[in-house]
Design a protein around this motif. Structure first.
Motif, PDB file in Angstrom:
ATOM      1  N   GLU A  44       0.824  -1.196   0.000  1.00  0.00           N
ATOM      2  CA  GLU A  44       0.000   0.000   0.000  1.00  0.00           C
ATOM      3  C   GLU A  44       0.867   1.258   0.000  1.00  0.00           C
ATOM      4  N   VAL A  45       0.449   2.264  -0.761  1.00  0.00           N
ATOM      5  CA  VAL A  45       1.102   3.573  -0.772  1.00  0.00           C
ATOM      6  C   VAL A  45       0.083   4.594  -0.277  1.00  0.00           C
ATOM      7  N   THR A  46       0.477   5.396   0.713  1.00  0.00           N
ATOM      8  CA  THR A  46      -0.401   6.402   1.300  1.00  0.00           C
ATOM      9  C   THR A  46       0.263   7.772   1.211  1.00  0.00           C
ATOM     10  N   VAL A  47      -0.490   8.776   0.793  1.00  0.00           N
ATOM     11  CA  VAL A  47       0.001  10.155   0.723  1.00  0.00           C
ATOM     12  C   VAL A  47      -0.950  11.030   1.533  1.00  0.00           C
ATOM     13  N   VAL A  48      -0.405  11.762   2.515  1.00  0.00           N
ATOM     14  CA  VAL A  48      -1.228  12.658   3.334  1.00  0.00           C
ATOM     15  C   VAL A  48      -0.527  13.996   3.522  1.00  0.00           C
TER      16      VAL A  48
ATOM     17  N   GLY B  57       6.422  -7.258   8.165  1.00  0.00           N
ATOM     18  CA  GLY B  57       6.300  -6.264   7.121  1.00  0.00           C
ATOM     19  C   GLY B  57       7.485  -5.321   7.074  1.00  0.00           C
ATOM     20  N   LEU B  58       7.616  -4.646   5.942  1.00  0.00           N
ATOM     21  CA  LEU B  58       8.651  -3.637   5.729  1.00  0.00           C
ATOM     22  C   LEU B  58       7.999  -2.376   5.180  1.00  0.00           C
ATOM     23  N   GLY B  59       8.616  -1.239   5.452  1.00  0.00           N
ATOM     24  CA  GLY B  59       8.057   0.004   4.947  1.00  0.00           C
ATOM     25  C   GLY B  59       9.086   1.108   4.866  1.00  0.00           C
ATOM     26  N   ALA B  60       8.696   2.220   4.255  1.00  0.00           N
ATOM     27  CA  ALA B  60       9.553   3.397   4.150  1.00  0.00           C
ATOM     28  C   ALA B  60       8.661   4.628   4.011  1.00  0.00           C
ATOM     29  N   THR B  61       9.174   5.768   4.474  1.00  0.00           N
ATOM     30  CA  THR B  61       8.422   7.013   4.421  1.00  0.00           C
ATOM     31  C   THR B  61       9.299   8.131   3.855  1.00  0.00           C
ATOM     32  N   TRP B  62       8.737   8.891   2.923  1.00  0.00           N
ATOM     33  CA  TRP B  62       9.396  10.071   2.360  1.00  0.00           C
ATOM     34  C   TRP B  62       8.596  11.297   2.773  1.00  0.00           C
TER      35      TRP B  62
ATOM     36  N   ARG C 174       3.543  13.850   3.154  1.00  0.00           N
ATOM     37  CA  ARG C 174       4.234  12.665   3.659  1.00  0.00           C
ATOM     38  C   ARG C 174       3.732  11.459   2.862  1.00  0.00           C
ATOM     39  N   THR C 175       4.658  10.673   2.310  1.00  0.00           N
ATOM     40  CA  THR C 175       4.317   9.499   1.503  1.00  0.00           C
ATOM     41  C   THR C 175       4.906   8.252   2.142  1.00  0.00           C
ATOM     42  N   SER C 176       4.070   7.229   2.332  1.00  0.00           N
ATOM     43  CA  SER C 176       4.516   5.997   2.972  1.00  0.00           C
ATOM     44  C   SER C 176       4.233   4.785   2.087  1.00  0.00           C
ATOM     45  N   LEU C 177       5.191   3.872   2.039  1.00  0.00           N
ATOM     46  CA  LEU C 177       5.036   2.585   1.372  1.00  0.00           C
ATOM     47  C   LEU C 177       5.118   1.504   2.438  1.00  0.00           C
ATOM     48  N   ASN C 178       4.100   0.640   2.515  1.00  0.00           N
ATOM     49  CA  ASN C 178       4.075  -0.418   3.518  1.00  0.00           C
ATOM     50  C   ASN C 178       3.685  -1.743   2.885  1.00  0.00           C
ATOM     51  N   THR C 179       4.346  -2.802   3.308  1.00  0.00           N
ATOM     52  CA  THR C 179       4.041  -4.148   2.848  1.00  0.00           C
ATOM     53  C   THR C 179       3.849  -5.059   4.052  1.00  0.00           C
TER      54      THR C 179
END
Length: 269
Positions: A140-144, A175-180, A155-160
């Motif tokens: 999932e990719v979330t942008v808020v 799970g793994l994730g990253a935030t920009w 803020r943009t987050s990628l989570n698996t």
């Protein structure tokens, strides 16, 4: 009142874990149940800090009569207009908790940050494998953003995540994730202004945007009976880029952030 920040969905361990478990103790490939519950966990007082706090967060999953999915985990909620399994998309809201009245005597002299509401959306995909060893995979990719109320930019987050059964009543996941983030976000949460420097003794620091953190988590969930579940989770964050180089982190805190918690939930059809 000190409150837990957005990243602590792991404190409600079960609330996150039940996304990958089914009411049936045998097959996780069936339709997931509705549920509500909560968890208690420990995390750092603010992102980049080292003093710890304990907090309680709620969680809920509910499929509407029209087949849409509402999920609420701690300070984050989203509404899925897509499929329950397959392509998913919809609006997202997050309550980003601020930094105020912290225990660290130096960081307490740095500008306070108000709690703010973030809004945006997400897109993702969930795959459910029905076979001898059923499993669920989700990305999932979330942008808020909060539209400049507290910080500028987004803020943009990628989570698996992945969930597997290891017993009729036990499921494990990870799970793994990253935030920009934008430069405006980092300036608000990790920057040190000239006034801050004069008060706290920390050096002046104006960060830019980019990769903010990488994350990883492990969890387990146990089905007590067809309606009740209990779980536990450990969630790790490693601050990166300009956030990790902030004197708030390097001199007064740590870039390695650990959160852990336990939870319980009631599932229903």
């Amino acid at each position: 009142m000190k409150m837990m920040r957005r990243e602590i969905l792991s404190a409600a361990a079960l609330c996150a874990a039940i996304q990958g478990a089914d009411a049936s103790p045998i097959d996780i490939s069936n339709e997931l149940p509705n549920f509500f519950g909560g968890g208690v966990g420990s995390t750092t007082e603010y992102a980049g800090g080292k003093d710890r706090i304990v907090g309680v967060v709620p969680g809920m999953r509910y499929v509407t009569g029209s087949g849409h999915l509402f999920e609420w985990y701690g300070t984050y909620a989203q509404y899925n207009f897509g499929s329950l399994s397959g392509f998913q998309w919809g609006p997202a809201l997050a309550l980003r908790l601020g930094r105020r009245d912290v225990d660290d005597p130096v960081v307490s002299q740095v500008h306070s940050v108000d709690t703010t509401l973030e809004g945006g959306g997400f897109v993702g995909y969930e795959y459910s494998h029905a076979g001898d060893i059923p499993y669920r995979l989700r990305a999932e990719v979330t942008v808020v953003t909060n539209a400049g109320v507290v910080y500028s930019g987004a803020r943009t987050s990628l989570n698996t995540s992945a969930w597997f059964p290891v017993h009729r009543r036990v499921f494990v996941g990870g799970g793994l994730g990253a935030t920009w983030v934008s430069g405006g976000f980092n300036e608000t949460y990790y920057g040190v202004t000239a006034e801050d420097a004069a008060k706290s003794g920390l050096p002046l620091y104006t960060p830019g945007g980019g990769l903010n953190q990488v994350t990883g988590w492990l969890a387990a969930i146990y089905q007590i009976n067809p309606s009740w579940y209990a779980g536990a989770m450990v969630y790790y964050q490693r601050l990166s880029g300009d956030a990790a180089d902030s004197p708030i982190v390097t001199q007064r805190g740590t870039r390695n952030q650990l959160t852990y918690g336990v939870g319980i939930a009631y599932a229903f059809r």
